[in-house]
Design a protein around this motif. Structure first.
Motif, PDB file in Angstrom:
ATOM      1  N   GLY A  40      73.961  33.502  97.238  1.00 31.65           N
ATOM      2  CA  GLY A  40      74.693  32.382  97.804  1.00 31.65           C
ATOM      3  C   GLY A  40      75.267  32.625  99.184  1.00 31.65           C
TER       4      GLY A  40
ATOM      5  N   SER B   9      76.250  22.859 102.637  1.00 27.52           N
ATOM      6  CA  SER B   9      76.014  24.154 102.006  1.00 27.52           C
ATOM      7  C   SER B   9      74.852  24.057 101.018  1.00 27.52           C
ATOM      8  N   ARG B  10      74.687  22.880 100.442  1.00 26.44           N
ATOM      9  CA  ARG B  10      73.569  22.633  99.548  1.00 26.44           C
ATOM     10  C   ARG B  10      73.318  21.140  99.455  1.00 26.44           C
ATOM     11  N   ASP B  11      72.102  20.792  99.091  1.00 27.73           N
ATOM     12  CA  ASP B  11      71.766  19.386  98.919  1.00 27.73           C
ATOM     13  C   ASP B  11      70.543  19.263  98.022  1.00 27.73           C
ATOM     14  N   SER B  88      61.707  23.344  99.246  1.00 23.76           N
ATOM     15  CA  SER B  88      62.903  23.845  98.563  1.00 23.76           C
ATOM     16  C   SER B  88      63.102  25.308  98.933  1.00 23.76           C
ATOM     17  N   ILE B  90      66.299  28.191 100.989  1.00 21.13           N
ATOM     18  CA  ILE B  90      67.555  28.360 101.702  1.00 21.13           C
ATOM     19  C   ILE B  90      67.219  28.418 103.181  1.00 21.13           C
ATOM     20  N   THR B 107      71.963  27.044 103.872  1.00 21.37           N
ATOM     21  CA  THR B 107      71.937  25.729 103.238  1.00 21.37           C
ATOM     22  C   THR B 107      70.872  25.766 102.155  1.00 21.37           C
ATOM     23  N   ARG B 108      71.291  25.573 100.920  1.00 22.20           N
ATOM     24  CA  ARG B 108      70.345  25.601  99.804  1.00 22.20           C
ATOM     25  C   ARG B 108      69.810  24.199  99.571  1.00 22.20           C
ATOM     26  N   LEU B 109      68.531  24.022  99.832  1.00 29.21           N
ATOM     27  CA  LEU B 109      67.888  22.707  99.717  1.00 29.21           C
ATOM     28  C   LEU B 109      66.959  22.681  98.511  1.00 29.21           C
ATOM     29  N   THR B 110      67.146  21.645  97.691  1.00 25.82           N
ATOM     30  CA  THR B 110      66.245  21.405  96.573  1.00 25.82           C
ATOM     31  C   THR B 110      65.610  20.043  96.755  1.00 25.82           C
TER      32      THR B 110
END
Lengths: 112, 112
Positions: A40, B9-11, B88, B90, B107-110
């Motif tokens: 993370g 930070s994530r999406d 998908s 980071i 940035t964690r992208l899914t």
């Protein structure tokens, strides 16, 4: 093309043991960095080496740059659970400028 | 070392949409880099973004898919366009001071 080969890929040891992680290439590097990354988070710079044969120490961590500037090693003495993480080597070449080529990483788990 | 923040930070995004990732640095820097880290993998450089010039993309990455802006010395954006599940990952920005680079948290992208 993966310029940097890291080994081992995974390492699970007990607290107090010593370990060495290797980073090898057939290419000559202008500089080589070691990073540690925790889940993370982004990689955190541990050390930069630029001179062939250079040895740097950071507490229980010892970093060495090969004489020919094609390889490096990271040695951890008396590993602790806080050392757990993904260790990445990365380097710059004369062709890459300051852009980094990363190895695949060594995932280290230190258990109490 | 510079302090780097990234938003979001994530999406979680739907296939076919686009996402713009922001990178903010607490000091002026010339060199900024964007990396991708796919699940369980190491970092791959997408592009180098220096203020005042067009971004330079690495092999396998194109401007239409990953447009980058660098309006000043403390800020940059990376857009992931027309997303597919293969995007998908980071996404990390970094800033360089000579050979050393410092990374944002990612940035964690899914993509679903």
């Amino acid at each position: 093309t993966q310029l940097l080969e890291q080994s081992p890929q995974f390492l699970s040891i007990q607290e107090g043991e010593n370990l060495t992680v290797y980073c090898n290439s057939s290419s000559v590097f202008s500089s080589l960095q070691w990073y540690r990354q925790e889940p993370g988070e982004g990689p955190v710079l541990l050390v930069t080496v630029v001179t062939g044969g250079e040895v740097k120490k950071l507490k229980r961590l010892t970093f060495q740059f090969g004489d020919a500037r094609k390889d490096s090693s990271l040695h951890i003495t008396a590993a602790q659970p806080g050392d757990t993480g993904l260790y990445l080597c990365a380097g710059t070449t004369s062709n890459s400028g300051y852009a980094l080529n990363f190895g695949k990483g060594t995932s280290l788990l230190v258990t109490p | 070392s510079a302090v780097i923040s990234q938003k979001p930070s994530r999406d979680i995004c739907q296939r076919g949409t686009s996402l713009t990732i922001q990178c903010q640095v607490d000091s002026q820097v010339t060199m900024m880099f964007w990396y991708r880290q796919q699940p369980g993998q190491s970092l791959t450089l997408i592009a180098t973004a220096n203020q005042g010039s067009e971004a330079t993309y690495e092999s396998g990455f194109v401007i239409d898919k990953f447009p980058i802006s660098r309006p000043n010395l403390t800020f940059s954006t990376l857009t992931v366009s027309n997303m597919s599940p293969e995007d998908s990952s980071i996404y990390l920005c970094s800033v360089g001071g000579g050979y050393e680079q410092y990374f944002g948290p990612g940035t964690r992208l899914t993509v679903t």
